[in-house]
Design a protein around this motif. Structure first.
Motif, mmCIF file in Angstrom:
data_model
loop_
_atom_site.group_PDB
_atom_site.id
_atom_site.type_symbol
_atom_site.label_atom_id
_atom_site.label_comp_id
_atom_site.label_asym_id
_atom_site.label_seq_id
_atom_site.Cartn_x
_atom_site.Cartn_y
_atom_site.Cartn_z
ATOM 1 N N GLN A 63 0.833 -1.197 0.000
ATOM 2 C CA GLN A 63 0.000 0.000 0.000
ATOM 3 C C GLN A 63 0.875 1.258 0.000
ATOM 4 N N TRP A 64 0.361 2.321 -0.599
ATOM 5 C CA TRP A 64 1.076 3.590 -0.633
ATOM 6 C C TRP A 64 0.240 4.661 0.048
ATOM 7 N N LYS A 65 0.923 5.659 0.582
ATOM 8 C CA LYS A 65 0.227 6.762 1.234
ATOM 9 C C LYS A 65 0.904 8.079 0.858
ATOM 10 N N THR A 66 0.163 9.163 1.034
ATOM 11 C CA THR A 66 0.682 10.485 0.687
ATOM 12 C C THR A 66 1.281 11.156 1.913
ATOM 13 N N ILE A 67 2.495 11.693 1.746
ATOM 14 C CA ILE A 67 3.161 12.442 2.814
ATOM 15 C C ILE A 67 3.371 13.874 2.332
ATOM 16 N N GLU A 68 2.994 14.816 3.176
ATOM 17 C CA GLU A 68 3.117 16.241 2.849
ATOM 18 C C GLU A 68 4.416 16.787 3.415
ATOM 19 N N VAL A 69 5.198 17.446 2.546
ATOM 20 C CA VAL A 69 6.468 18.043 2.961
ATOM 21 C C VAL A 69 6.494 19.481 2.456
ATOM 22 N N GLY A 70 6.302 20.436 3.347
ATOM 23 C CA GLY A 70 6.233 21.830 2.914
ATOM 24 C C GLY A 70 5.041 22.033 1.994
ATOM 25 N N ASP A 71 5.296 22.561 0.835
ATOM 26 C CA ASP A 71 4.241 22.799 -0.156
ATOM 27 C C ASP A 71 4.062 21.638 -1.118
ATOM 28 N N TYR A 72 4.701 20.501 -0.823
ATOM 29 C CA TYR A 72 4.703 19.393 -1.776
ATOM 30 C C TYR A 72 4.130 18.112 -1.181
ATOM 31 N N LEU A 73 3.630 17.279 -2.082
ATOM 32 C CA LEU A 73 3.087 15.979 -1.718
ATOM 33 C C LEU A 73 3.845 14.887 -2.460
ATOM 34 N N PHE A 74 4.121 13.785 -1.739
ATOM 35 C CA PHE A 74 4.778 12.619 -2.341
ATOM 36 C C PHE A 74 4.045 11.373 -1.890
ATOM 37 N N ASP A 75 3.975 10.388 -2.770
ATOM 38 C CA ASP A 75 3.403 9.095 -2.415
ATOM 39 C C ASP A 75 4.533 8.140 -2.052
ATOM 40 N N PHE A 76 4.412 7.533 -0.866
ATOM 41 C CA PHE A 76 5.420 6.607 -0.354
ATOM 42 C C PHE A 76 4.767 5.273 0.001
ATOM 43 N N PRO A 77 5.555 4.185 -0.028
ATOM 44 C CA PRO A 77 5.057 2.928 0.520
ATOM 45 C C PRO A 77 4.638 3.141 1.973
ATOM 46 N N SER A 78 3.719 2.339 2.463
ATOM 47 C CA SER A 78 3.083 2.580 3.759
ATOM 48 C C SER A 78 4.028 2.528 4.958
ATOM 49 N N ASP A 79 5.225 1.941 4.810
ATOM 50 C CA ASP A 79 6.132 1.846 5.948
ATOM 51 C C ASP A 79 6.913 3.132 6.202
ATOM 52 N N PHE A 80 6.764 4.152 5.344
ATOM 53 C CA PHE A 80 7.518 5.397 5.507
ATOM 54 C C PHE A 80 6.796 6.359 6.449
ATOM 55 N N GLU A 81 7.599 7.078 7.239
ATOM 56 C CA GLU A 81 7.068 8.057 8.172
ATOM 57 C C GLU A 81 7.879 9.349 8.096
ATOM 58 N N LEU A 82 7.211 10.475 8.318
ATOM 59 C CA LEU A 82 7.853 11.793 8.302
ATOM 60 C C LEU A 82 8.453 12.098 9.665
ATOM 61 N N VAL A 83 9.707 12.529 9.674
ATOM 62 C CA VAL A 83 10.392 12.927 10.906
ATOM 63 C C VAL A 83 10.956 14.323 10.689
#
Length: 231
Positions: free
Chosen positions: A26-46
């Protein structure tokens, strides 16, 4: 002794399970500043503390990306074409016409005109052994050939540059993913700040990858988009 051996077997099996853990597909969207990226579900923002930009990491089970969102984000190595247009070699042109005993600055540095640039041939070894390009130059009435060497960092990197939804996009990936950088630089063409002469941008990068991991990283980068064009 048997208990000790059993303990070690459990530790080894548990460790292997952790290092080999994979995404569930599964993939999910992670927001970084003004941008969005789709990552595999095991990724987390730190997030981390930055001085003049928003910085941090996006960590998965086997890959860790660093990011920088702001006006000073890294746009990575120049392409060969960018180096020919703006590279340090142009600063070297004036050196051969500088004279001892004179202090040079922007007002009196010898002016050199670059009239043309062409790929080097075998015969050009007399100008510069192993050079990549040759520039035809002129100083006052003197014309001369100048050997240009493309830095190895540029030669060892692949590039993809385009514009998507008013975003300048530069993706770089090392020909040897274990040794070089794999990253993306996105610049909002509407985000220029005149006061600091820079664009608002984001860079996301990683290194020391396997070929498979690099493939995943490139898939992630291709999903990068500005929030104004949110899908």
């Amino acid at each position: 002794m048997k208990r000790l051996l059993t303990f070690f077997v459990i530790v080894i099996l548990f460790g292997c399970g952790q290092t080999e853990k994979k995404s569930d597909g599964q993939w999910k969207t992670i927001e970084v500043g003004d941008y969005l990226f789709d990552f595999p579900s095991d990724f987390e923002l730190v997030t981390e503390k930055g001085i003049d930009s928003y910085v941090g990491k996006i960590k998965g089970d086997s890959i860790e990306f660093g990011f920088d969102f702001g006006y000073y984000s890294n746009d990575f190595e120049q392409t060969s074409q960018e180096y020919l247009e703006n590279g340090f070699w142009r600063n070297e042109l004036s050196y051969r016409f500088m004279k001892e005993g004179i202090t040079y600055d922007q007002t009196n540095t010898p002016k050199i005109d670059v009239m043309s640039i062409r790929p080097a041939t075998i015969q050009d070894s007399i100008i510069g052994k192993g050079c990549d390009y040759v520039a035809k130059c002129k100083h006052d009435k003197t014309e001369f050939d100048f050997a240009i060497y493309i830095p190895n960092e540029i030669k060892q990197t692949n590039y993809s540059i385009d514009t998507v939804d008013n975003q300048y996009r530069k993706i770089v990936w090392a020909k040897d993913p274990q040794k070089g950088t794999t990253g993306i630089y996105l610049r909002d063409l509407n985000g220029f700040n005149k006061s600091i002469n820079s664009y608002l941008a984001i860079s996301v990068a990683t290194s020391k990858l396997t070929s498979k991991q690099q493939e995943t990283a490139l898939k992630i980068f291709k999903t990068g988009r500005h929030k104004s064009g949110k899908k």
